[in-house]
Write an enzyme that holds these catalytic residues in place. Structure first.
Site, mmCIF file in Angstrom:
data_model
loop_
_atom_site.group_PDB
_atom_site.id
_atom_site.type_symbol
_atom_site.label_atom_id
_atom_site.label_comp_id
_atom_site.label_asym_id
_atom_site.label_seq_id
_atom_site.Cartn_x
_atom_site.Cartn_y
_atom_site.Cartn_z
ATOM 1 C CB SER A 306 -0.952 -0.046 1.207
ATOM 2 O OG SER A 306 -1.920 0.953 1.118
ATOM 3 C CG ASP A 317 7.817 5.418 -11.615
ATOM 4 O OD1 ASP A 317 8.467 4.361 -11.773
ATOM 5 O OD2 ASP A 317 6.585 5.485 -11.778
ATOM 6 C CE LYS A 331 -5.469 -2.836 -0.124
ATOM 7 N NZ LYS A 331 -5.695 -1.462 -0.551
#
Length: 439
Positions: A306, A317, A331
């Site tokens: 999560s 990224d 998740k």
């Protein structure tokens, strides 16, 4: 604190499930989505299915071995309707809702286990640090097959959590299965669970270590303080930082955003997408990098879920950190709690979140840049070697030094990462990154 949507109020930590980003709604959600959305057109009621439902209800009332009242049957039907949507949606009765609100305070009575559902069983997502579960050796990936001798197969997560939580000091026995092996029992005593969000220390001069165990409301602030303390303890700018998110089950969405914001100066951090327009949000950096752009390694594993995946994905990224370890849990959904009448509530999945490059984490997880699995290193006994100083008639040291090395005579200091292979590898990589960056 940012809202998850216009329908929702403050986003708060949940300890009942696996730490999903969570929101509380001040009022129940509207029955129909805003104009222009896919949900605008109402479908006709499925009359045949409603007749079947009524018939099943009548048959149960007439033929079940024990009398069942209408209220119980309807509540069970609602629970089934929510539990079959996905593993994280649920109907919360008065007790469940009260426990959920209690859990948001960060202190509750229990074992310290974050759990999820898999194939009808209750699975440990991760034990929380410094709790009865972690001290008893319970590991991420363990299946809880019995609670006090009662099988858990077919139980909802809420039912299982209800049984594991209770009076402080009261003992409970869990039957676990690890890696498909033979079931074994672990007996624990319930305790007050006070989750410490952030821990930090200098591993070596110049190299800082920050561990986030769970994302709570103040986690971003705690990371800021940890960075300042590491700089102070080091006496100068750090050479590198390790951010440890292993076995971090997640928590508050905005806390994850604040943590990333401490390490980057610009760019997107995360965005969410759902069926209604109000569920679509974007979070970007505010421009202040409290880490001073030093080289960085982020550790993740299968227990990282999560909000911790949001952080790892954003740093990956944005090319801010090398992500090391094993693939995370996967998740990638946002839950919203919608209060109903009579102190009840719905907890339903309302959106998916995406990394800056548009990757959905759901059911895939974050794949590390460098895979490093858990391992144990054992030292082999060195053989006896003759050295120059042992040879009869050897020449003396040209600089006037002693023939044999001098020192304290004790063992070399063992740093914490020596017992943690993944952390040791992260530190080695970090040292290489600091050299190549000229620090």
């Amino acid at each position: 604190m940012l809202y998850l949507s216009r329908l929702t109020s403050l986003a708060l930590t949940i300890a009942l499930v696996i730490g999903a980003p969570l929101a509380f709604a001040a009022q129940p959600a509207p029955a129909v989505a805003p104009a222009g959305t896919a949900a605008t057109t109402k479908a006709p009621l499925p009359l045949e299915e409603l007749r079947t439902f009524a018939e099943v209800m009548d048959r149960i009332k007439a033929a079940y071995v024990e009398p069942v009242d209408d209220k119980t049957l309807l509540e069970n039907a609602i629970k089934g309707m929510l539990s079959n949507l996905d593993p994280h949606s649920a109907y919360l009765g008065p007790e469940d809702f009260a426990e959920l609100q209690e859990s948001t305070s960060g202190e509750f009575g229990g074992l310290g286990i974050e759990v999820g559902a898999e194939d009808g069983f209750i699975k440990v997502v991760s034990p929380i640090d410094d709790t009865p579960a972690s001290k008893a050796g319970i590991q991420a990936g363990d299946f809880i097959v019995k609670i006090n001798g009662q099988p858990t197969r077919g139980q909802s997560m809420t039912e299982a959590v209800d049984k594991m939580r209770g009076k402080i000091g009261q003992k409970i026995t869990l039957t676990l299965v690890r890696d498909g092996g033979t079931p074994f029992d672990v007996t624990l005593a319930r305790a007050i669970i006070q989750v410490k969000s952030v821990k930090s220390q200098l591993l070596e001069s110049g190299y800082g270590y920050i561990r986030i165990t769970q994302f709570q409301v103040k986690t971003g602030e705690e990371v800021s303080k940890a960075l300042a303390k590491l700089r102070k303890d080091n006496g100068k700018k750090l050479n590198g930082i390790i951010l440890d998110l292993r076995n971090n089950p997640g928590g508050v969405l905005q806390a994850a955003v604040e943590v990333v914001d401490h390490f980057i100066t610009k760019g997107l951090i995360v965005y969410t997408k759902g069926r209604i327009a109000n569920s679509e949000l974007r979070f970007s950096a505010t421009g202040k990098d409290e880490s001073e752009a030093v080289p960085m390694v982020t550790l993740i594993n299968g227990g990282s879920a999560s909000a911790s995946e949001i952080v790892a994905g954003a740093l990956q990224d944005q090319k801010r950190a090398v992500v090391m370890g094993t693939t995370s849990f996967g998740k990638g959904s946002v839950q919203t709690v919608l209060p109903l009448n009579n102190e009840r509530a719905l907890k339903i999945t309302t959106a998916l979140y995406y990394t800056p490059n548009g990757r959905s984490i759901q059911a895939q997880g974050i794949v590390p840049d460098i895979e490093v699995r858990r391992a144990k290193i054992t030292n082999e006994q060195d053989g006896e070697y003759f050295k120059e100083a042992d040879l009869q008639g050897h020449l003396g040291n040209g600089n006037g030094g002693a023939d044999k090395p001098t020192g304290s005579g004790g063992k070399a200091k063992v740093m914490p990462q020596d017992d943690d292979y993944q952390l040791a590898q992260a530190l080695s990589l970090l040292k290489g990154l600091s050299i190549t960056s000229g620090r």
